[in-house]
Design a protein around this motif. Structure first.
Motif, PDB file in Angstrom:
ATOM      1  N   TYR A  25       0.829  -1.206   0.000  1.00 37.37           N
ATOM      2  CA  TYR A  25       0.000   0.000   0.000  1.00 37.37           C
ATOM      3  C   TYR A  25       0.867   1.260   0.000  1.00 37.37           C
ATOM      4  CZ  TYR A  25      -3.380   3.493   1.543  1.00 37.37           C
ATOM      5  OH  TYR A  25      -4.161   4.624   1.639  1.00 37.37           O
ATOM      6  N   GLU A  26       1.839   1.302   0.876  1.00 35.98           N
ATOM      7  CA  GLU A  26       2.696   2.489   0.985  1.00 35.98           C
ATOM      8  C   GLU A  26       3.544   2.674  -0.266  1.00 35.98           C
ATOM      9  OE1 GLU A  26       2.868   4.985   3.268  1.00 35.98           O
ATOM     10  OE2 GLU A  26       1.067   4.071   4.102  1.00 35.98           O
ATOM     11  N   THR A  27       4.001   1.595  -0.874  1.00 39.42           N
ATOM     12  CA  THR A  27       4.788   1.705  -2.097  1.00 39.42           C
ATOM     13  C   THR A  27       3.963   2.303  -3.230  1.00 39.42           C
ATOM     14  OG1 THR A  27       6.159  -0.192  -1.488  1.00 39.42           O
ATOM     15  CG2 THR A  27       6.099   0.401  -3.813  1.00 39.42           C
ATOM     16  N   ILE A  28       2.753   1.786  -3.413  1.00 38.98           N
ATOM     17  CA  ILE A  28       1.891   2.296  -4.482  1.00 38.98           C
ATOM     18  C   ILE A  28       1.505   3.754  -4.205  1.00 38.98           C
ATOM     19  CG2 ILE A  28      -0.320   2.023  -5.662  1.00 38.98           C
ATOM     20  CD1 ILE A  28      -0.064  -1.000  -5.115  1.00 38.98           C
ATOM     21  N   ASP A  37       1.566  12.849 -12.318  1.00 36.55           N
ATOM     22  CA  ASP A  37       1.188  13.173 -13.692  1.00 36.55           C
ATOM     23  C   ASP A  37       1.370  12.007 -14.658  1.00 36.55           C
ATOM     24  OD1 ASP A  37       3.883  13.442 -13.107  1.00 36.55           O
ATOM     25  OD2 ASP A  37       4.237  14.916 -14.687  1.00 36.55           O
ATOM     26  N   THR A  38       2.264  11.078 -14.367  1.00 37.20           N
ATOM     27  CA  THR A  38       2.510   9.950 -15.277  1.00 37.20           C
ATOM     28  C   THR A  38       2.099   8.605 -14.687  1.00 37.20           C
ATOM     29  OG1 THR A  38       4.783   9.693 -14.473  1.00 37.20           O
ATOM     30  CG2 THR A  38       4.437  11.146 -16.382  1.00 37.20           C
ATOM     31  N   PHE A  39       1.458   8.616 -13.522  1.00 33.44           N
ATOM     32  CA  PHE A  39       1.087   7.361 -12.862  1.00 33.44           C
ATOM     33  C   PHE A  39       0.013   6.630 -13.664  1.00 33.44           C
ATOM     34  CE2 PHE A  39      -1.385   4.826  -9.840  1.00 33.44           C
ATOM     35  CZ  PHE A  39      -0.381   4.113  -9.216  1.00 33.44           C
ATOM     36  N   GLU A  40       0.255   5.371 -13.949  1.00 36.33           N
ATOM     37  CA  GLU A  40      -0.704   4.539 -14.656  1.00 36.33           C
ATOM     38  C   GLU A  40      -0.919   3.251 -13.869  1.00 36.33           C
ATOM     39  OE1 GLU A  40       0.805   3.869 -18.549  1.00 36.33           O
ATOM     40  OE2 GLU A  40       0.454   5.934 -19.199  1.00 36.33           O
ATOM     41  N   TYR A  41      -1.964   2.538 -14.239  1.00 37.72           N
ATOM     42  CA  TYR A  41      -2.313   1.292 -13.559  1.00 37.72           C
ATOM     43  C   TYR A  41      -1.141   0.308 -13.595  1.00 37.72           C
ATOM     44  CZ  TYR A  41      -5.109  -2.664 -12.017  1.00 37.72           C
ATOM     45  OH  TYR A  41      -5.597  -3.726 -11.309  1.00 37.72           O
ATOM     46  N   GLY A  42      -0.544   0.157 -14.759  1.00 42.38           N
ATOM     47  CA  GLY A  42       0.559  -0.800 -14.905  1.00 42.38           C
ATOM     48  C   GLY A  42       1.743  -0.476 -14.026  1.00 42.38           C
ATOM     49  N   THR A  43       2.035   0.810 -13.881  1.00 35.82           N
ATOM     50  CA  THR A  43       3.154   1.241 -13.038  1.00 35.82           C
ATOM     51  C   THR A  43       2.929   0.843 -11.582  1.00 35.82           C
ATOM     52  OG1 THR A  43       3.421   3.142 -14.499  1.00 35.82           O
ATOM     53  CG2 THR A  43       4.558   3.235 -12.391  1.00 35.82           C
ATOM     54  N   GLY A  44       1.746   1.131 -11.075  1.00 38.75           N
ATOM     55  CA  GLY A  44       1.421   0.782  -9.699  1.00 38.75           C
ATOM     56  C   GLY A  44       1.342  -0.717  -9.495  1.00 38.75           C
ATOM     57  N   PHE A  45       0.810  -1.421 -10.471  1.00 40.40           N
ATOM     58  CA  PHE A  45       0.678  -2.871 -10.382  1.00 40.40           C
ATOM     59  C   PHE A  45       2.052  -3.535 -10.292  1.00 40.40           C
ATOM     60  CE2 PHE A  45       0.017  -7.102 -12.239  1.00 40.40           C
ATOM     61  CZ  PHE A  45      -0.963  -7.579 -11.382  1.00 40.40           C
ATOM     62  N   VAL A  46       2.956  -3.126 -11.157  1.00 39.04           N
ATOM     63  CA  VAL A  46       4.304  -3.690 -11.137  1.00 39.04           C
ATOM     64  C   VAL A  46       5.009  -3.358  -9.823  1.00 39.04           C
ATOM     65  CG1 VAL A  46       6.591  -3.557 -12.202  1.00 39.04           C
ATOM     66  CG2 VAL A  46       4.565  -3.789 -13.632  1.00 39.04           C
ATOM     67  N   LEU A 110      -3.789  -6.111  -6.559  1.00 37.80           N
ATOM     68  CA  LEU A 110      -5.010  -5.873  -7.331  1.00 37.80           C
ATOM     69  C   LEU A 110      -6.027  -5.069  -6.520  1.00 37.80           C
ATOM     70  CD1 LEU A 110      -5.458  -9.355  -9.034  1.00 37.80           C
ATOM     71  CD2 LEU A 110      -5.004  -7.188 -10.189  1.00 37.80           C
ATOM     72  N   SER A 111      -6.155  -5.370  -5.246  1.00 33.24           N
ATOM     73  CA  SER A 111      -7.100  -4.644  -4.384  1.00 33.24           C
ATOM     74  C   SER A 111      -6.695  -3.190  -4.189  1.00 33.24           C
ATOM     75  CB  SER A 111      -7.194  -5.324  -3.014  1.00 33.24           C
ATOM     76  OG  SER A 111      -7.631  -6.644  -3.152  1.00 33.24           O
ATOM     77  N   PHE A 112      -5.434  -2.961  -3.888  1.00 33.30           N
ATOM     78  CA  PHE A 112      -4.977  -1.592  -3.648  1.00 33.30           C
ATOM     79  C   PHE A 112      -5.003  -0.751  -4.912  1.00 33.30           C
ATOM     80  CE2 PHE A 112      -2.407  -3.359   0.097  1.00 33.30           C
ATOM     81  CZ  PHE A 112      -3.460  -3.137   0.963  1.00 33.30           C
ATOM     82  N   MET A 113      -4.789  -1.367  -6.049  1.00 35.10           N
ATOM     83  CA  MET A 113      -4.815  -0.599  -7.296  1.00 35.10           C
ATOM     84  C   MET A 113      -6.219  -0.079  -7.597  1.00 35.10           C
ATOM     85  SD  MET A 113      -1.959   0.131  -8.379  1.00 35.10           S
ATOM     86  CE  MET A 113      -2.568   0.924  -9.854  1.00 35.10           C
TER      87      MET A 113
END
Length: 127
Positions: A25-28, A37-46, A110-113
């Motif tokens: 959670y804290e990392t994402i 400005d550039t945060f995307e789902y894939g970035t947070g997921f990885v 997946l939940s945190f995203m």
């Protein structure tokens, strides 16, 4: 947990989920703040998967070291029936610990995203 004599109760392993979940959670959250400005789902997921994967690897190695070197009778105490019936009991336990950690990391990521993903909803008053 060993100091409190609670380390042989498998239900207390849920505490690992809390620790891993907090880290993911804290990392994402940090990544979303840093790259808003550039945060995307894939970035947070990885980022969540890498964090959870590293935490799982570190915990599995610690668990293997603890149960074989620091407390050699721990695994037999944890499950006397399995320890007697399976020849490679230690390997099975380590594989289960690692698998549970990786699956937990996937589900938590997946939940945190869902909380952090960019919204595709239209803004009020626009569109």
């Amino acid at each position: 947990m060993a100091l409190l004599e609670l380390h042989t109760n498998v239900f207390y392993s849920l505490f690992n989920v809390i620790i891993t979940g907090f880290g993911i959670y804290e990392t994402i959250k940090y990544l979303k703040i840093k790259r808003s400005d550039t945060f995307e789902y894939g970035t947070g997921f990885v980022a969540g998967l890498v964090t959870g994967g590293l935490a799982t690897l570190i915990f599995t190695l610690f668990f293997a070291f603890y149960s074989t070197e620091l407390a050699p009778g721990f695994l037999e105490e944890l499950s006397t029936k399995w320890a007697k019936e399976y020849e490679n009991f230690e390997a099975i336990v380590f594989l289960v610990v690692a698998t549970m950690g990786f699956v937990t990391s996937l589900v938590l990521t997946l939940s945190f995203m869902q909380l952090f993903k960019p919204s595709n909803n239209l803004k009020k008053g626009r569109g």
